[in-house]
Motif scaffolding. Structure first.
Motif, PDB file in Angstrom:
ATOM      1  N   ARG A   3      44.478  44.559  48.320  1.00  0.00           N
ATOM      2  CA  ARG A   3      44.016  44.146  47.238  1.00  0.00           C
ATOM      3  C   ARG A   3      42.478  44.307  47.590  1.00  0.00           C
ATOM      4  O   ARG A   3      41.822  44.726  46.723  1.00  0.00           O
ATOM      5  CB  ARG A   3      44.179  42.634  46.984  1.00  0.00           C
ATOM      6  N   VAL A   4      42.216  44.217  48.809  1.00  0.00           N
ATOM      7  CA  VAL A   4      40.483  44.453  49.006  1.00  0.00           C
ATOM      8  C   VAL A   4      40.167  46.041  48.917  1.00  0.00           C
ATOM      9  O   VAL A   4      39.281  46.328  48.339  1.00  0.00           O
ATOM     10  CB  VAL A   4      40.182  43.987  50.463  1.00  0.00           C
ATOM     11  N   ARG A   6      41.825  47.973  46.743  1.00  0.00           N
ATOM     12  CA  ARG A   6      42.238  48.281  45.282  1.00  0.00           C
ATOM     13  C   ARG A   6      40.640  47.583  44.750  1.00  0.00           C
ATOM     14  O   ARG A   6      40.058  48.364  43.937  1.00  0.00           O
ATOM     15  CB  ARG A   6      42.970  47.668  44.791  1.00  0.00           C
ATOM     16  N   PHE A   7      40.132  46.697  45.023  1.00  0.00           N
ATOM     17  CA  PHE A   7      38.926  46.108  44.735  1.00  0.00           C
ATOM     18  C   PHE A   7      37.720  47.009  45.005  1.00  0.00           C
ATOM     19  O   PHE A   7      36.759  47.321  44.190  1.00  0.00           O
ATOM     20  CB  PHE A   7      38.523  44.831  45.550  1.00  0.00           C
ATOM     21  N   ALA A   8      37.819  47.639  46.161  1.00  0.00           N
ATOM     22  CA  ALA A   8      36.691  48.530  46.737  1.00  0.00           C
ATOM     23  C   ALA A   8      36.812  49.646  45.707  1.00  0.00           C
ATOM     24  O   ALA A   8      35.652  50.281  45.540  1.00  0.00           O
ATOM     25  CB  ALA A   8      36.876  48.752  48.130  1.00  0.00           C
ATOM     26  N   MET A   9      38.111  50.259  45.450  1.00  0.00           N
ATOM     27  CA  MET A   9      38.052  51.545  44.525  1.00  0.00           C
ATOM     28  C   MET A   9      37.346  51.219  43.243  1.00  0.00           C
ATOM     29  O   MET A   9      36.938  51.844  42.616  1.00  0.00           O
ATOM     30  CB  MET A   9      39.496  51.782  44.520  1.00  0.00           C
ATOM     31  N   THR A  10      38.073  49.987  42.577  1.00  0.00           N
ATOM     32  CA  THR A  10      37.450  49.464  41.424  1.00  0.00           C
ATOM     33  C   THR A  10      36.013  49.626  41.264  1.00  0.00           C
ATOM     34  O   THR A  10      35.493  49.754  40.395  1.00  0.00           O
ATOM     35  CB  THR A  10      38.193  48.306  41.057  1.00  0.00           C
ATOM     36  N   ARG A  54      44.071  45.323  35.517  1.00  0.00           N
ATOM     37  CA  ARG A  54      45.661  45.894  35.467  1.00  0.00           C
ATOM     38  C   ARG A  54      45.948  46.306  36.815  1.00  0.00           C
ATOM     39  O   ARG A  54      46.979  46.377  37.359  1.00  0.00           O
ATOM     40  CB  ARG A  54      45.383  47.337  34.650  1.00  0.00           C
ATOM     41  N   TYR A  55      44.785  46.729  37.673  1.00  0.00           N
ATOM     42  CA  TYR A  55      45.168  47.445  38.969  1.00  0.00           C
ATOM     43  C   TYR A  55      44.666  46.592  40.166  1.00  0.00           C
ATOM     44  O   TYR A  55      45.944  46.397  40.937  1.00  0.00           O
ATOM     45  CB  TYR A  55      44.386  48.552  39.112  1.00  0.00           C
ATOM     46  N   TYR A 126      33.856  39.640  44.610  1.00  0.00           N
ATOM     47  CA  TYR A 126      35.136  39.929  45.078  1.00  0.00           C
ATOM     48  C   TYR A 126      35.631  38.213  45.150  1.00  0.00           C
ATOM     49  O   TYR A 126      36.716  37.943  45.034  1.00  0.00           O
ATOM     50  CB  TYR A 126      35.404  40.334  46.461  1.00  0.00           C
ATOM     51  N   TYR A 127      34.965  37.229  45.901  1.00  0.00           N
ATOM     52  CA  TYR A 127      35.379  36.034  46.216  1.00  0.00           C
ATOM     53  C   TYR A 127      35.585  35.243  44.904  1.00  0.00           C
ATOM     54  O   TYR A 127      36.587  34.409  44.554  1.00  0.00           O
ATOM     55  CB  TYR A 127      34.198  35.383  47.012  1.00  0.00           C
ATOM     56  N   GLY A 128      34.533  35.509  43.743  1.00  0.00           N
ATOM     57  CA  GLY A 128      34.676  34.856  42.436  1.00  0.00           C
ATOM     58  C   GLY A 128      35.979  35.249  41.732  1.00  0.00           C
ATOM     59  O   GLY A 128      36.733  34.657  41.196  1.00  0.00           O
TER      60      GLY A 128
END
Length: 146
Positions: A3-4, A6-10, A54-55, A126-128
């Motif tokens: 997830r981290v 994916r979050f970085a890519m987003t 979505r991702y 990310y935390y929020g």
């Protein structure tokens, strides 16, 4: 960890939207960099909400009722605005304190300041998002329909 990533890519996509629009507005239209950043952040925020939903956090198929999507959007907006305030404050401080003669041109100052602001705000957002904005998606998905 996935997830981290994916979050970085987003976040990378949001960053490209943010800095691309910021650069476009400041270089092509000579918009004040402080004003241009507000518009750039808003467009990037909207872009990342759609992708994160979505991702990254995969709630698009679990949170489908209008009421729940609106509540999620509100939570996302709260976190995004708080992160944007952190981002903008660091951006403005960096832009203000960055001497133009170091870079040789003032066209590079806004994107460089955006890198610093976005980097600091990334941890906060990310935390929020993971603990607050998309948290209810899991609760909604496990709710007993009976």
């Amino acid at each position: 960890m996935e997830r981290v990533a994916r979050f970085a890519m987003t976040g990378g996509i949001g960053f490209v939207v943010d800095v691309g629009l910021l650069s476009f507005l400041t270089v092509v239209f000579d918009v004040n960099p402080y004003v241009a950043r507000v518009f750039a952040i808003l467009v990037a925020m909207t872009t990342t909400w759609v992708i994160n939903r979505r991702y990254t956090f995969k709630v698009h198929d679990r949170v489908t009722e209008t009421r729940d999507v609106v509540a999620e959007g509100g939570r996302y907006g709260l976190v995004a605005v708080a992160a944007a305030l952190v981002n903008y404050a660091v951006y403005a401080a960096t832009l203000y304190s960055l001497p133009e003669y170091i870079l040789g041109t003032d066209d590079l100052s806004p994107p460089l300041a955006a890198v610093v602001g976005s980097g600091v705000a990334m941890f906060f957002s990310y935390y929020g998002y993971s603990r607050f904005a998309f948290r209810a998606g899991a609760v909604t998905a496990t709710r007993d329909p009976a």
